[in-house]
Write a protein that holds these residues in place. Sequence first.
Motif, PDB file in Angstrom:
ATOM      1  N   MET A 290       1.333  -1.372   0.359  1.00  0.00           N
ATOM      2  CA  MET A 290       0.094   0.335   0.155  1.00  0.00           C
ATOM      3  C   MET A 290       1.178   1.329  -0.382  1.00  0.00           C
ATOM      4  O   MET A 290       0.497   2.527  -0.756  1.00  0.00           O
ATOM      5  N   GLY A 291       1.813   0.742   0.410  1.00  0.00           N
ATOM      6  CA  GLY A 291       3.069   2.283   0.754  1.00  0.00           C
ATOM      7  C   GLY A 291       3.507   2.818  -0.215  1.00  0.00           C
ATOM      8  O   GLY A 291       3.494   4.051  -1.112  1.00  0.00           O
ATOM      9  N   LEU A 292       4.200   1.256  -1.182  1.00  0.00           N
ATOM     10  CA  LEU A 292       4.453   1.895  -2.719  1.00  0.00           C
ATOM     11  C   LEU A 292       3.278   1.846  -3.623  1.00  0.00           C
ATOM     12  O   LEU A 292       3.435   3.371  -4.677  1.00  0.00           O
ATOM     13  N   GLN A 293       2.514   1.739  -3.515  1.00  0.00           N
ATOM     14  CA  GLN A 293       1.239   2.562  -4.270  1.00  0.00           C
ATOM     15  C   GLN A 293       0.283   3.730  -3.609  1.00  0.00           C
ATOM     16  O   GLN A 293       0.035   4.708  -4.466  1.00  0.00           O
ATOM     17  N   ALA A 294       1.401   4.580  -2.713  1.00  0.00           N
ATOM     18  CA  ALA A 294       0.935   5.481  -2.340  1.00  0.00           C
ATOM     19  C   ALA A 294       1.989   6.565  -2.172  1.00  0.00           C
ATOM     20  O   ALA A 294       1.783   7.494  -2.257  1.00  0.00           O
ATOM     21  N   GLY A 295       3.231   6.296  -3.106  1.00  0.00           N
ATOM     22  CA  GLY A 295       4.380   6.748  -3.584  1.00  0.00           C
ATOM     23  C   GLY A 295       5.456   6.516  -3.487  1.00  0.00           C
ATOM     24  O   GLY A 295       6.599   7.224  -3.312  1.00  0.00           O
ATOM     25  N   ALA A 296       5.854   5.235  -2.402  1.00  0.00           N
ATOM     26  CA  ALA A 296       7.141   5.133  -1.834  1.00  0.00           C
ATOM     27  C   ALA A 296       7.666   3.497  -2.928  1.00  0.00           C
ATOM     28  O   ALA A 296       6.563   3.858  -3.878  1.00  0.00           O
ATOM     29  N   ASN A 297       9.261   4.566  -3.104  1.00  0.00           N
ATOM     30  CA  ASN A 297       9.704   3.894  -3.523  1.00  0.00           C
ATOM     31  C   ASN A 297      10.657   2.439  -3.391  1.00  0.00           C
ATOM     32  O   ASN A 297      11.959   2.043  -4.012  1.00  0.00           O
ATOM     33  N   ILE A 298      11.164   2.206  -2.311  1.00  0.00           N
ATOM     34  CA  ILE A 298      12.172   1.552  -1.348  1.00  0.00           C
ATOM     35  C   ILE A 298      11.392   1.233  -0.054  1.00  0.00           C
ATOM     36  O   ILE A 298      10.748   1.062  -0.034  1.00  0.00           O
ATOM     37  N   ILE A 299      12.083  -0.610  -0.351  1.00  0.00           N
ATOM     38  CA  ILE A 299      11.587  -1.207   1.131  1.00  0.00           C
ATOM     39  C   ILE A 299      12.824  -1.929   1.363  1.00  0.00           C
ATOM     40  O   ILE A 299      13.710  -1.716   0.816  1.00  0.00           O
ATOM     41  N   MET A 300      12.997  -1.940   2.404  1.00  0.00           N
ATOM     42  CA  MET A 300      13.785  -2.357   3.524  1.00  0.00           C
ATOM     43  C   MET A 300      14.271  -4.341   3.995  1.00  0.00           C
ATOM     44  O   MET A 300      13.314  -4.007   4.685  1.00  0.00           O
ATOM     45  N   PRO A 301      14.277  -4.851   2.761  1.00  0.00           N
ATOM     46  CA  PRO A 301      13.905  -6.194   2.934  1.00  0.00           C
ATOM     47  C   PRO A 301      15.201  -6.725   4.673  1.00  0.00           C
ATOM     48  O   PRO A 301      15.888  -5.933   4.583  1.00  0.00           O
ATOM     49  N   ASN A 302      14.397  -7.285   5.715  1.00  0.00           N
ATOM     50  CA  ASN A 302      15.302  -7.548   6.990  1.00  0.00           C
ATOM     51  C   ASN A 302      16.194  -8.459   7.084  1.00  0.00           C
ATOM     52  O   ASN A 302      15.941  -9.992   6.447  1.00  0.00           O
ATOM     53  N   LEU A 303      17.279  -8.924   6.991  1.00  0.00           N
ATOM     54  CA  LEU A 303      18.916  -9.150   6.268  1.00  0.00           C
ATOM     55  C   LEU A 303      19.051 -10.210   7.741  1.00  0.00           C
ATOM     56  O   LEU A 303      19.862 -10.742   7.585  1.00  0.00           O
ATOM     57  N   THR A 304      18.572  -8.876   8.786  1.00  0.00           N
ATOM     58  CA  THR A 304      19.059  -9.787  10.158  1.00  0.00           C
ATOM     59  C   THR A 304      19.094 -11.707  10.756  1.00  0.00           C
ATOM     60  O   THR A 304      18.426 -12.039   9.959  1.00  0.00           O
TER      61      THR A 304
END
Length: 366
Positions: A290-304
Amino acid sequence: MRELLDRLVAGEMTTPEEWRALLDCSAPEVRQALYEAAYRVKLDTVGPTVYFRGIVELSNMCSKDCYYCGIRRSNTNVERYQMSEEEILRDALWAHEHKYGSIVLQSGERQDAQFVEQIERILRRIKEASGGELGITLSLGEQSEAVYRAWFEAGAHRYLLRIETTNPDLYRALHPESHTFDARVACLDTLRRVGYQVGTGVMIGLPGQTSEDLANDIAFFRDRDIDMIGMGPYVLHSETPLADGLDSIDPETQLELGLKMIAVTRLVLRDVNIAATTALQALNPIGREMGLQAGANIIMPNLTDTPYRKSYQLYEGKPCLDEDSTLCRGCLQKRVAGIGETIGLGEWGDSPHFLKRIHVSRGEER
Ligand code: 5AD
Ligand code: FES
């Protein structure tokens, strides 16, 4: 509202009072029009490519005591950990092999020499082992100029430091006296001076926060020429002072406000990188899409590494505590493809805003 959205899409000057009207709107059709307008500007400025920033939460040891945060120093229920250099390097190289263009190293805040030197060594080792290819963003809190400089020289090129809120009174209400708003703003200035791409952001839907505050937050991002935004809804953590006396906060309202902030920020700032943060997903399983569709363009996948994830909970309901990086990656790829976007593999994905600024300061054409 339509007229206002048209002016924003056209890039005309608008005011915080006007942004506030959008943040306050609750009519579903207006919200939808807002998200669509932001999406159009996103396609025009940064395109339909999502960049991954694999995040390594390298330690939850923290000298700070923010009233809202689950890993604050005074929370004695947290099992504290510190990943070894080998573990951090392994996660970073996993990201590199899987063509994540860059990673984020995040941890609780520490300023002791041992920590500072360890980060410097890790930066050099990651740079060397990835042949200089992997981009590195740091999110390690407030530090001195000398430390910011040493880490920059060791290979980090972006830094995230959320201002949390730009209302100084609210800032004071959320932190012990020793954590000052002015010191935090000064750190953002220092980071810029040292040469980092600078990211900041706020928590959205904090107790006592108004839509006027949020509109002022966007004005702060604009006036300081910020390159990257990482912001997300405030989510309760029951072992914190801020949660005392608060029943619960409606997840639907928090999510909606978070999405509206992303959309208005995209409309106003246009060519910056904006993250769809994990807190959105804590509120709704498809919150990040939903964030991407509201204008975001970055995702931070968890690598921990999974055993540590349960100990790095800044708020409750953090998703993917049991998934390892391979699962996270497959799941995210499906999610991104599901909304018709592509992943920018093997690229740093710097914010176009930063690249333009650099060109202008070198006297080149825009
Ligand atoms: N809800 C949402 N975000 C939080 N953070 C800390 N605690 C919470 C919470 N309860 C955010 C802060 C910090 C970032 C690392 O995590 O904005 O800068
Ligand atoms: Fe400040 Fe965690 S203690 S954000």
